[in-house]
Motif scaffolding. Structure first.
Motif, PDB file in Angstrom:
ATOM      1  N   PHE A 164      -0.560  13.942   6.639  1.00 29.06           N
ATOM      2  CA  PHE A 164       0.140  13.297   7.710  1.00 29.06           C
ATOM      3  C   PHE A 164      -0.853  12.002   7.550  1.00 29.06           C
ATOM      4  CE2 PHE A 164      -3.048  15.348  10.107  1.00 29.06           C
ATOM      5  CZ  PHE A 164      -3.447  14.182  11.259  1.00 29.06           C
ATOM      6  N   TRP A 165      -0.611  11.164   7.745  1.00 28.90           N
ATOM      7  CA  TRP A 165      -1.461   9.607   7.376  1.00 28.90           C
ATOM      8  C   TRP A 165      -1.992   9.348   8.698  1.00 28.90           C
ATOM      9  CZ3 TRP A 165      -2.371   6.871   3.023  1.00 28.90           C
ATOM     10  CH2 TRP A 165      -2.186   7.490   1.844  1.00 28.90           C
ATOM     11  N   VAL A 166      -3.071   8.587   8.618  1.00 25.18           N
ATOM     12  CA  VAL A 166      -3.783   7.846   9.690  1.00 25.18           C
ATOM     13  C   VAL A 166      -4.470   6.627   9.661  1.00 25.18           C
ATOM     14  CG1 VAL A 166      -5.664   7.743  11.860  1.00 25.18           C
ATOM     15  CG2 VAL A 166      -4.216   9.734  11.617  1.00 25.18           C
ATOM     16  N   LYS A 167      -3.947   5.305  10.678  1.00 26.04           N
ATOM     17  CA  LYS A 167      -4.538   4.121  10.164  1.00 26.04           C
ATOM     18  C   LYS A 167      -5.514   3.894  11.612  1.00 26.04           C
ATOM     19  CE  LYS A 167      -3.152  -0.226  10.112  1.00 26.04           C
ATOM     20  NZ  LYS A 167      -1.855  -1.427  10.302  1.00 26.04           N
ATOM     21  N   ASP A 168      -7.110   3.388  10.377  1.00 29.01           N
ATOM     22  CA  ASP A 168      -8.397   3.232  11.585  1.00 29.01           C
ATOM     23  C   ASP A 168      -8.093   1.899  11.290  1.00 29.01           C
ATOM     24  OD1 ASP A 168     -10.295   3.453  13.601  1.00 29.01           O
ATOM     25  OD2 ASP A 168     -11.170   4.142  11.561  1.00 29.01           O
ATOM     26  N   GLY A 169      -7.986   0.748  11.890  1.00 29.76           N
ATOM     27  CA  GLY A 169      -8.136  -0.415  11.399  1.00 29.76           C
ATOM     28  C   GLY A 169      -7.984  -0.852   9.876  1.00 29.76           C
ATOM     29  N   GLU A 170      -8.826  -0.849   9.405  1.00 24.80           N
ATOM     30  CA  GLU A 170      -8.602  -1.589   7.653  1.00 24.80           C
ATOM     31  C   GLU A 170      -8.818  -0.508   6.312  1.00 24.80           C
ATOM     32  OE1 GLU A 170      -8.745  -6.219   6.964  1.00 24.80           O
ATOM     33  OE2 GLU A 170     -10.875  -5.422   6.081  1.00 24.80           O
ATOM     34  N   ARG A 171      -9.194   0.831   7.085  1.00 17.83           N
ATOM     35  CA  ARG A 171      -8.986   2.508   6.377  1.00 17.83           C
ATOM     36  C   ARG A 171      -7.852   3.062   6.881  1.00 17.83           C
ATOM     37  NH1 ARG A 171     -13.906   5.840   8.095  1.00 17.83           N
ATOM     38  NH2 ARG A 171     -12.969   5.614  10.528  1.00 17.83           N
ATOM     39  N   TYR A 172      -7.486   3.651   5.964  1.00 20.99           N
ATOM     40  CA  TYR A 172      -5.574   4.059   5.840  1.00 20.99           C
ATOM     41  C   TYR A 172      -6.684   5.997   5.320  1.00 20.99           C
ATOM     42  CZ  TYR A 172      -2.812   0.117   5.902  1.00 20.99           C
ATOM     43  OH  TYR A 172      -2.722  -1.147   6.750  1.00 20.99           O
ATOM     44  N   ILE A 173      -6.592   7.250   6.423  1.00 23.72           N
ATOM     45  CA  ILE A 173      -6.941   8.197   6.061  1.00 23.72           C
ATOM     46  C   ILE A 173      -5.861   9.244   6.040  1.00 23.72           C
ATOM     47  CG2 ILE A 173      -8.159   9.655   7.520  1.00 23.72           C
ATOM     48  CD1 ILE A 173      -9.320   7.709   8.869  1.00 23.72           C
ATOM     49  N   HIS A 174      -6.149  10.030   5.009  1.00 24.06           N
ATOM     50  CA  HIS A 174      -4.837  10.518   4.771  1.00 24.06           C
ATOM     51  C   HIS A 174      -5.382  12.053   4.938  1.00 24.06           C
ATOM     52  CE1 HIS A 174      -1.682  13.936   1.921  1.00 24.06           C
ATOM     53  NE2 HIS A 174      -1.343  12.740   3.094  1.00 24.06           N
ATOM     54  N   ILE A 175      -4.649  13.426   5.778  1.00 18.97           N
ATOM     55  CA  ILE A 175      -4.979  14.421   5.419  1.00 18.97           C
ATOM     56  C   ILE A 175      -4.161  15.454   5.718  1.00 18.97           C
ATOM     57  CG2 ILE A 175      -5.822  16.389   7.380  1.00 18.97           C
ATOM     58  CD1 ILE A 175      -6.647  13.648   9.417  1.00 18.97           C
ATOM     59  N   GLY A 176      -4.577  16.037   3.919  1.00 21.50           N
ATOM     60  CA  GLY A 176      -3.619  16.714   3.596  1.00 21.50           C
ATOM     61  C   GLY A 176      -3.350  18.038   3.909  1.00 21.50           C
ATOM     62  N   ARG A 177      -4.063  19.205   4.636  1.00 20.83           N
ATOM     63  CA  ARG A 177      -3.710  20.315   5.559  1.00 20.83           C
ATOM     64  C   ARG A 177      -4.710  20.365   6.846  1.00 20.83           C
ATOM     65  NH1 ARG A 177      -5.107  26.063   3.455  1.00 20.83           N
ATOM     66  NH2 ARG A 177      -4.552  27.212   5.418  1.00 20.83           N
ATOM     67  N   VAL A 178      -4.483  20.747   8.385  1.00 14.39           N
ATOM     68  CA  VAL A 178      -5.175  20.791   9.670  1.00 14.39           C
ATOM     69  C   VAL A 178      -5.429  22.572   9.760  1.00 14.39           C
ATOM     70  CG1 VAL A 178      -5.310  20.511  11.650  1.00 14.39           C
ATOM     71  CG2 VAL A 178      -4.614  18.598  10.275  1.00 14.39           C
ATOM     72  N   VAL A 179      -6.731  22.918   9.208  1.00 11.64           N
ATOM     73  CA  VAL A 179      -7.169  24.416   9.091  1.00 11.64           C
ATOM     74  C   VAL A 179      -7.018  24.884  10.471  1.00 11.64           C
ATOM     75  CG1 VAL A 179      -8.295  26.062   8.410  1.00 11.64           C
ATOM     76  CG2 VAL A 179      -7.409  24.266   6.710  1.00 11.64           C
ATOM     77  N   SER A 180      -7.366  24.098  10.596  1.00 13.63           N
ATOM     78  CA  SER A 180      -7.934  23.686  12.747  1.00 13.63           C
ATOM     79  C   SER A 180      -8.523  23.005  13.103  1.00 13.63           C
ATOM     80  CB  SER A 180      -9.331  25.590  13.279  1.00 13.63           C
ATOM     81  OG  SER A 180     -10.451  25.027  12.643  1.00 13.63           O
ATOM     82  N   ALA A 181      -8.645  23.037  14.479  1.00 20.19           N
ATOM     83  CA  ALA A 181      -8.739  21.533  15.687  1.00 20.19           C
ATOM     84  C   ALA A 181     -10.456  21.384  14.416  1.00 20.19           C
ATOM     85  CB  ALA A 181      -9.201  22.260  16.332  1.00 20.19           C
ATOM     86  N   GLU A 182     -11.313  21.906  14.048  1.00 16.71           N
ATOM     87  CA  GLU A 182     -12.668  21.410  13.430  1.00 16.71           C
ATOM     88  C   GLU A 182     -12.992  21.476  11.848  1.00 16.71           C
ATOM     89  OE1 GLU A 182     -12.255  24.178  15.849  1.00 16.71           O
ATOM     90  OE2 GLU A 182     -12.760  23.352  17.609  1.00 16.71           O
ATOM     91  N   GLU A 183     -11.830  21.894  11.006  1.00 18.36           N
ATOM     92  CA  GLU A 183     -11.217  22.338   9.664  1.00 18.36           C
ATOM     93  C   GLU A 183     -10.124  21.145   9.373  1.00 18.36           C
ATOM     94  OE1 GLU A 183     -11.861  25.409   5.897  1.00 18.36           O
ATOM     95  OE2 GLU A 183     -12.675  25.445   8.053  1.00 18.36           O
ATOM     96  N   LEU A 184     -11.083  20.313   8.628  1.00 22.12           N
ATOM     97  CA  LEU A 184      -9.857  19.603   7.835  1.00 22.12           C
ATOM     98  C   LEU A 184      -9.601  19.644   6.341  1.00 22.12           C
ATOM     99  CD1 LEU A 184     -10.053  16.312   9.489  1.00 22.12           C
ATOM    100  CD2 LEU A 184      -8.196  18.257  10.268  1.00 22.12           C
ATOM    101  N   ARG A 185      -8.176  19.768   5.528  1.00 25.16           N
ATOM    102  CA  ARG A 185      -8.416  19.737   3.694  1.00 25.16           C
ATOM    103  C   ARG A 185      -8.151  18.538   3.344  1.00 25.16           C
ATOM    104  NH1 ARG A 185      -9.629  25.778   2.739  1.00 25.16           N
ATOM    105  NH2 ARG A 185     -10.912  26.158   3.978  1.00 25.16           N
ATOM    106  N   GLN A 186      -8.233  17.957   2.347  1.00 27.24           N
ATOM    107  CA  GLN A 186      -8.040  17.103   1.422  1.00 27.24           C
ATOM    108  C   GLN A 186      -7.804  16.192   1.843  1.00 27.24           C
ATOM    109  OE1 GLN A 186      -7.502  17.997  -1.762  1.00 27.24           O
ATOM    110  NE2 GLN A 186      -7.951  20.131  -1.616  1.00 27.24           N
ATOM    111  N   VAL A 187      -9.121  15.825   2.396  1.00 31.18           N
ATOM    112  CA  VAL A 187      -9.067  13.856   3.183  1.00 31.18           C
ATOM    113  C   VAL A 187      -9.326  13.399   2.158  1.00 31.18           C
ATOM    114  CG1 VAL A 187      -9.929  13.006   5.318  1.00 31.18           C
ATOM    115  CG2 VAL A 187      -9.377  15.680   5.091  1.00 31.18           C
ATOM    116  N   THR A 188      -8.597  12.424   2.280  1.00 29.13           N
ATOM    117  CA  THR A 188      -9.545  10.963   1.620  1.00 29.13           C
ATOM    118  C   THR A 188      -8.689   9.433   2.322  1.00 29.13           C
ATOM    119  OG1 THR A 188      -7.592  12.148  -0.247  1.00 29.13           O
ATOM    120  CG2 THR A 188      -8.455   9.452  -0.452  1.00 29.13           C
ATOM    121  N   LEU A 189     -10.166   8.947   2.136  1.00 28.69           N
ATOM    122  CA  LEU A 189     -10.108   7.476   2.983  1.00 28.69           C
ATOM    123  C   LEU A 189     -10.262   6.487   2.037  1.00 28.69           C
ATOM    124  CD1 LEU A 189     -11.787   9.987   4.598  1.00 28.69           C
ATOM    125  CD2 LEU A 189     -12.531   8.005   6.017  1.00 28.69           C
TER     126      LEU A 189
END
Length: 378
Positions: free
Chosen positions: A148-173
């Motif tokens: 899923f994607w998240v927009k933060d101002g002029e940053r676009y964040i793509h998170i490939g997988r949420v393993v847990s609430a404290e761990e994310l995988r394949q994150v691209t900003l």
């Protein structure tokens, strides 16, 4: 409240609480049967039991309208069978006066249930889901297979997988400035640290820099292709940088991710409103969450409508009716209302009708039927 109002309120509240406890117990029983089937070495019997217990506060607010309907039918029905309501009518109490006398106590009961639904249920549901996910070694069900994607101002964040609430995988900003891509940061793993927040694990950054071409190269290109414009002749330089343990400053916390995995029915009004703002800022569909938000706001009207429909059912029948028959009528009316509520809400989403109308209309229809029916009573 005078003595009569307190007596009526006590009767309705006691029966409503009894029905609510029975419904919660039944729902918890079926939930326990399902969770016990998932028991293994990590998700033990004790954790499964705790999971079921933690879901109970959410059941209270979810089942309250139907419990109030059946409880009021049973309570006032018992008074009617003993002639106590007839005595009240003879002494000058109108049906509407009895309705508003009962509504005072029902409002106090709803207020307690609403506080549980707003402050206790979201926390217990969040902890229950987090505990179960960690025990079963599953991922949070956010986004789809592409993340899923998240927009933060002029940053676009793509998170490939949420393993847990404290761990994310394949994150691209993707960092943009004036509509142009300036920098790309990526990391195969991002973890949360309480002191430093989200930080990269073995990440890297790629900086993009556009500069003017040297004069001699620009002259050669212009001679070979006369259609080129001099102000567009620029070169792209890439700068790579290794990043490890670098803070990212993501616009959400682990608790926010845990809440996003929850069923929206169990979110508080504040959490629902914040998530709706998040979806709208990222230009995503917030319709289902808006519907749940307005349904929560419509809950007092729903409770009053459920209360009002009882009175024509009680005062419209001159013969004695058994408790079982009253429970059956309450279940039929409650299920019928839930079906109409779901139908109108879904129609509002599909046909782009006002979401608030889809949330309030079923209760308004039920209340109108109850008031018109009561006007025809002697």
């Amino acid at each position: 409240m005078n003595l009569t109002e307190r007596y009526l309120g006590k009767t309705v509240i006691s029966f409503s609480l009894l029905v609510l406890m029975v419904l919660v117990a039944l729902l918890s029983f079926f939930e326990a049967l399902y969770q016990f089937g998932k028991v293994n070495e990590s998700f033990t019997f004790a954790k499964a039991t705790l999971f079921v217990v933690l879901k109970v506060p959410g059941y209270f607010s979810e089942l309250f309208p139907v419990a109030l309907l059946i409880g009021t039918l049973m309570g006032l029905g018992s008074l009617a069978n003993h002639g106590e309501l007839t005595v009240l009518r003879v002494t000058g109490w109108s049906i509407r006066r009895i309705l508003f006398a009962v509504a005072k106590s029902a409002f106090l009961l709803w207020l307690v249930i609403a506080l549980i639904g707003e402050y206790v249920a979201p926390q217990s549901e969040s902890y229950a889901q987090k505990m179960r996910i960690e025990a079963l070694n599953k991922s949070l069900s956010l986004g789809n297979s592409q993340g899923f994607w998240v927009k933060d101002g002029e940053r676009y964040i793509h998170i490939g997988r949420v393993v847990s609430a404290e761990e994310l995988r394949q994150v691209t900003l993707y960092h943009l400035k004036d509509g142009r891509l300036q920098k790309v940061q990526s990391s195969p793993k991002v973890v949360y640290d309480e002191r430093r927040g989200w930080k990269m694990q073995q990440g890297q950054a790629m900086g993009l820099l556009f500069t003017d071409l040297p004069d001699d190269l620009s002259r050669v290109l212009l001679e070979d292709n006369a259609q080129l414009q001099p102000e567009r002749l620029r070169q792209l330089r890439l700068k790579f940088q290794k990043l490890d343990q670098t803070p990212l400053g993501l616009p959400f916390a682990p608790d926010d991710l845990a809440k996003l995995d929850m069923d929206s029915r169990y979110l508080s009004l504040v959490d629902l409103y914040a998530y709706i703002q998040f979806l709208q800022q990222n230009e995503l569909d917030a319709g289902p969450y808006l519907l749940d938000f307005w349904r929560k706001l419509a809950m007092p009207l729903v409770a009053f409508a459920m209360l009002a429909i009882v009175f024509p059912l009680i005062f419209g029948s001159q013969r004695q009716i058994s408790t079982g028959q009253r429970v059956f009528v309450g279940i039929v009316v409650g299920l019928g209302f839930q079906l109409v509520n779901m139908l109108i809400g879904n129609l509002a989403l599909v046909y782009q009708l006002p979401i608030a109308l889809g949330a309030f209309l079923p209760a308004l229809i039920l209340l109108a039927i109850a008031l018109l029916w009561m006007r025809r009573l002697p």
